[in-house]
Every structure is written in C-alpha cells, then in structure tokens.
Motif scaffolding. Structure first.
Motif, PDB file in Angstrom:
ATOM      1  N   GLY A 254      23.271  33.311  55.051  1.00 10.39           N
ATOM      2  CA  GLY A 254      22.987  32.784  56.435  1.00 10.39           C
ATOM      3  C   GLY A 254      24.038  32.213  56.868  1.00 10.39           C
ATOM      4  O   GLY A 254      24.246  31.210  57.850  1.00 10.39           O
ATOM      5  N   SER A 255      25.526  32.613  56.512  1.00  9.10           N
ATOM      6  CA  SER A 255      26.535  32.191  57.180  1.00  9.10           C
ATOM      7  C   SER A 255      26.970  33.181  58.356  1.00  9.10           C
ATOM      8  O   SER A 255      26.839  34.328  58.528  1.00  9.10           O
ATOM      9  CB  SER A 255      27.711  32.258  56.009  1.00  9.10           C
ATOM     10  N   ILE A 256      27.218  32.273  59.338  1.00  9.98           N
ATOM     11  CA  ILE A 256      27.506  32.869  60.764  1.00  9.98           C
ATOM     12  C   ILE A 256      29.072  32.824  61.268  1.00  9.98           C
ATOM     13  O   ILE A 256      29.471  33.643  62.088  1.00  9.98           O
ATOM     14  CB  ILE A 256      26.487  32.633  61.960  1.00  9.98           C
ATOM     15  N   SER A 257      29.706  32.147  60.555  1.00  6.91           N
ATOM     16  CA  SER A 257      31.209  31.873  60.863  1.00  6.91           C
ATOM     17  C   SER A 257      32.065  32.619  59.457  1.00  6.91           C
ATOM     18  O   SER A 257      32.159  32.146  58.770  1.00  6.91           O
ATOM     19  CB  SER A 257      31.371  30.400  60.933  1.00  6.91           C
ATOM     20  N   THR A 258      32.973  33.476  60.186  1.00  3.45           N
ATOM     21  CA  THR A 258      33.749  33.949  59.290  1.00  3.45           C
ATOM     22  C   THR A 258      34.937  32.945  58.683  1.00  3.45           C
ATOM     23  O   THR A 258      35.335  33.207  57.433  1.00  3.45           O
ATOM     24  CB  THR A 258      34.550  35.025  59.887  1.00  3.45           C
ATOM     25  N   LYS A 259      34.985  31.820  59.195  1.00  2.00           N
ATOM     26  CA  LYS A 259      36.091  30.752  58.953  1.00  2.00           C
ATOM     27  C   LYS A 259      35.363  30.013  57.920  1.00  2.00           C
ATOM     28  O   LYS A 259      36.099  29.191  57.124  1.00  2.00           O
ATOM     29  CB  LYS A 259      36.418  29.859  60.232  1.00  2.00           C
ATOM     30  N   GLN A 260      34.163  30.141  57.221  1.00  2.15           N
ATOM     31  CA  GLN A 260      33.498  29.522  56.360  1.00  2.15           C
ATOM     32  C   GLN A 260      33.481  30.426  55.027  1.00  2.15           C
ATOM     33  O   GLN A 260      32.954  30.141  54.176  1.00  2.15           O
ATOM     34  CB  GLN A 260      31.744  29.181  56.734  1.00  2.15           C
ATOM     35  N   VAL A 261      34.180  31.514  55.214  1.00  3.95           N
ATOM     36  CA  VAL A 261      33.836  32.513  53.953  1.00  3.95           C
ATOM     37  C   VAL A 261      35.709  32.856  53.426  1.00  3.95           C
ATOM     38  O   VAL A 261      36.466  33.025  54.350  1.00  3.95           O
ATOM     39  CB  VAL A 261      33.534  33.775  54.215  1.00  3.95           C
ATOM     40  N   VAL A 262      35.599  32.694  52.033  1.00  2.00           N
ATOM     41  CA  VAL A 262      36.717  32.932  51.430  1.00  2.00           C
ATOM     42  C   VAL A 262      36.538  34.218  50.311  1.00  2.00           C
ATOM     43  O   VAL A 262      35.612  34.445  49.742  1.00  2.00           O
ATOM     44  CB  VAL A 262      37.117  31.847  50.584  1.00  2.00           C
ATOM     45  N   LYS A 263      37.488  35.319  50.560  1.00  2.00           N
ATOM     46  CA  LYS A 263      37.255  36.325  49.840  1.00  2.00           C
ATOM     47  C   LYS A 263      38.434  36.233  48.696  1.00  2.00           C
ATOM     48  O   LYS A 263      39.707  36.029  49.303  1.00  2.00           O
ATOM     49  CB  LYS A 263      37.600  37.833  50.954  1.00  2.00           C
ATOM     50  N   ILE A 264      38.229  36.142  47.607  1.00  2.00           N
ATOM     51  CA  ILE A 264      39.126  36.000  46.371  1.00  2.00           C
ATOM     52  C   ILE A 264      39.453  37.451  45.961  1.00  2.00           C
ATOM     53  O   ILE A 264      38.327  38.013  45.446  1.00  2.00           O
ATOM     54  CB  ILE A 264      38.736  35.239  45.477  1.00  2.00           C
ATOM     55  N   GLY A 265      40.400  37.844  45.989  1.00  2.00           N
ATOM     56  CA  GLY A 265      40.684  39.360  45.173  1.00  2.00           C
ATOM     57  C   GLY A 265      41.908  39.354  44.311  1.00  2.00           C
ATOM     58  O   GLY A 265      42.787  38.589  44.536  1.00  2.00           O
ATOM     59  N   ASP A 266      41.930  40.512  43.586  1.00  2.00           N
ATOM     60  CA  ASP A 266      43.192  40.705  42.957  1.00  2.00           C
ATOM     61  C   ASP A 266      43.648  41.957  43.148  1.00  2.00           C
ATOM     62  O   ASP A 266      44.540  42.505  42.316  1.00  2.00           O
ATOM     63  CB  ASP A 266      42.745  40.612  41.140  1.00  2.00           C
ATOM     64  N   THR A 267      43.469  42.745  44.196  1.00  2.00           N
ATOM     65  CA  THR A 267      44.178  43.589  44.528  1.00  2.00           C
ATOM     66  C   THR A 267      44.618  43.740  46.325  1.00  2.00           C
ATOM     67  O   THR A 267      43.814  42.947  46.812  1.00  2.00           O
ATOM     68  CB  THR A 267      43.355  45.072  44.477  1.00  2.00           C
ATOM     69  N   THR A 268      45.387  44.544  46.705  1.00  3.41           N
ATOM     70  CA  THR A 268      45.722  44.573  48.076  1.00  3.41           C
ATOM     71  C   THR A 268      44.413  44.988  49.003  1.00  3.41           C
ATOM     72  O   THR A 268      44.376  44.484  50.128  1.00  3.41           O
ATOM     73  CB  THR A 268      46.851  45.505  48.298  1.00  3.41           C
ATOM     74  N   SER A 269      43.811  46.036  48.192  1.00  2.00           N
ATOM     75  CA  SER A 269      42.472  46.408  49.015  1.00  2.00           C
ATOM     76  C   SER A 269      41.606  44.964  49.402  1.00  2.00           C
ATOM     77  O   SER A 269      41.009  45.241  50.469  1.00  2.00           O
ATOM     78  CB  SER A 269      41.593  47.431  48.205  1.00  2.00           C
ATOM     79  N   ASP A 270      41.340  44.237  48.274  1.00  2.41           N
ATOM     80  CA  ASP A 270      40.673  43.226  48.510  1.00  2.41           C
ATOM     81  C   ASP A 270      40.987  42.304  49.790  1.00  2.41           C
ATOM     82  O   ASP A 270      40.478  41.728  50.477  1.00  2.41           O
ATOM     83  CB  ASP A 270      40.522  42.125  47.314  1.00  2.41           C
ATOM     84  N   ILE A 271      42.498  42.198  49.845  1.00  2.34           N
ATOM     85  CA  ILE A 271      43.015  41.249  50.912  1.00  2.34           C
ATOM     86  C   ILE A 271      42.839  41.979  52.384  1.00  2.34           C
ATOM     87  O   ILE A 271      42.446  41.123  52.969  1.00  2.34           O
ATOM     88  CB  ILE A 271      44.584  41.258  50.777  1.00  2.34           C
ATOM     89  N   LYS A 272      43.104  43.360  52.277  1.00  2.00           N
ATOM     90  CA  LYS A 272      42.843  44.132  53.587  1.00  2.00           C
ATOM     91  C   LYS A 272      41.605  43.843  54.077  1.00  2.00           C
ATOM     92  O   LYS A 272      41.034  43.693  55.082  1.00  2.00           O
ATOM     93  CB  LYS A 272      43.355  45.632  53.242  1.00  2.00           C
ATOM     94  N   GLU A 273      40.498  43.972  52.926  1.00  2.00           N
ATOM     95  CA  GLU A 273      38.906  43.877  53.213  1.00  2.00           C
ATOM     96  C   GLU A 273      38.585  42.429  53.972  1.00  2.00           C
ATOM     97  O   GLU A 273      37.874  42.465  55.133  1.00  2.00           O
ATOM     98  CB  GLU A 273      38.125  43.889  52.101  1.00  2.00           C
ATOM     99  N   ALA A 274      39.211  41.506  53.357  1.00  2.00           N
ATOM    100  CA  ALA A 274      38.967  40.094  54.091  1.00  2.00           C
ATOM    101  C   ALA A 274      39.682  39.997  55.312  1.00  2.00           C
ATOM    102  O   ALA A 274      39.029  39.351  56.197  1.00  2.00           O
ATOM    103  CB  ALA A 274      39.701  39.001  52.905  1.00  2.00           C
ATOM    104  N   LEU A 275      40.916  40.459  55.540  1.00  2.00           N
ATOM    105  CA  LEU A 275      41.575  40.329  56.905  1.00  2.00           C
ATOM    106  C   LEU A 275      40.818  41.287  57.945  1.00  2.00           C
ATOM    107  O   LEU A 275      40.564  40.815  58.998  1.00  2.00           O
ATOM    108  CB  LEU A 275      43.084  40.973  56.726  1.00  2.00           C
ATOM    109  N   ASN A 276      40.197  42.448  57.414  1.00  2.00           N
ATOM    110  CA  ASN A 276      39.429  43.362  58.356  1.00  2.00           C
ATOM    111  C   ASN A 276      38.426  42.346  58.949  1.00  2.00           C
ATOM    112  O   ASN A 276      37.635  42.520  60.046  1.00  2.00           O
ATOM    113  CB  ASN A 276      39.032  44.711  57.749  1.00  2.00           C
ATOM    114  N   ALA A 277      37.589  41.702  57.868  1.00  2.00           N
ATOM    115  CA  ALA A 277      36.371  41.090  58.207  1.00  2.00           C
ATOM    116  C   ALA A 277      36.596  39.778  58.933  1.00  2.00           C
ATOM    117  O   ALA A 277      35.644  39.082  59.530  1.00  2.00           O
ATOM    118  CB  ALA A 277      35.522  40.685  56.848  1.00  2.00           C
ATOM    119  N   GLY A 278      37.865  39.183  59.126  1.00  2.00           N
ATOM    120  CA  GLY A 278      38.352  38.084  59.487  1.00  2.00           C
ATOM    121  C   GLY A 278      38.074  36.624  58.905  1.00  2.00           C
ATOM    122  O   GLY A 278      37.933  35.697  59.439  1.00  2.00           O
ATOM    123  N   VAL A 279      37.782  36.967  57.392  1.00  2.00           N
ATOM    124  CA  VAL A 279      37.706  35.730  56.557  1.00  2.00           C
ATOM    125  C   VAL A 279      38.880  35.258  55.784  1.00  2.00           C
ATOM    126  O   VAL A 279      39.931  36.194  55.991  1.00  2.00           O
ATOM    127  CB  VAL A 279      36.488  36.112  55.540  1.00  2.00           C
TER     128      VAL A 279
END
Length: 98
Positions: A10-35
C-alpha cells in the motif's frame, strides 16, 4: 518487482522505499524504480568472498576489499552503502530525515 511489493504494502511514494542489495543489478533496479538504493558490502555477491574467506584476510586486506566494493556501488550510483545490515537502522533514520 519493487512496484509489485509497493502495491502489496500500500505504499504510493517511491521515496518511502529502500532497496538493499548486494549486487550492482540490485542498485540499478532501485534506481530504475526511483527508490533509495543501498549497497551492503560485507558478504555481498559483489565482494565475491565467503564470510570465511573475508575473515581470513588481514585487517588491511579487509579494508581494501571493503573500499573496492564500496567504490563499485558508488560508481553504480547507490545512494548509500553500508558495511553490514547492522548499520541499516541508523541509515533508515538518515533517509527519513531527508
């Protein structure tokens, strides 16, 4: 996947979401989603060492591999990096202050 999880929570704001990752793919996924994109260093796939291998290194070698992995995440444009998940709570406080 991020947007599906946001919808389920039920989250509507990407600025309320944090993607924690251990690969560059994880980081790119977060950036592409705007989180928020956070790279976790020690034990990461990006570091490429098992816990046993990491702890077998000298403290100088550990520092070097941590810095190398941190640079990789920063070059991928991670908003933040943390060495271990134990730092996450304090980082969430920093993110929430923004």
């Amino acid at each position: 996947m991020i947007f599906k999880n946001m919808e389920a929570l039920g989250s509507i704001s990407t600025k309320q979401v944090v993607k924690i990752g251990d690969t560059t793919s994880d980081i790119k996924e977060a950036l592409n989603a705007g989180v928020w994109a956070v790279g976790v260093i020690i034990g990461s796939s990006e570091m490429g060492l098992s816990e046993e291998e990491f702890h077998a290194l000298t403290s100088e070698e550990q520092h070097q591999v941590i810095e190398k992995t941190k640079r990789i995440f920063e070059e991928t444009s991670a908003h933040y990096t943390i060495e271990t998940m134990q730092e996450l709570s304090a980082l969430i406080d920093v993110i929430n202050a923004n």
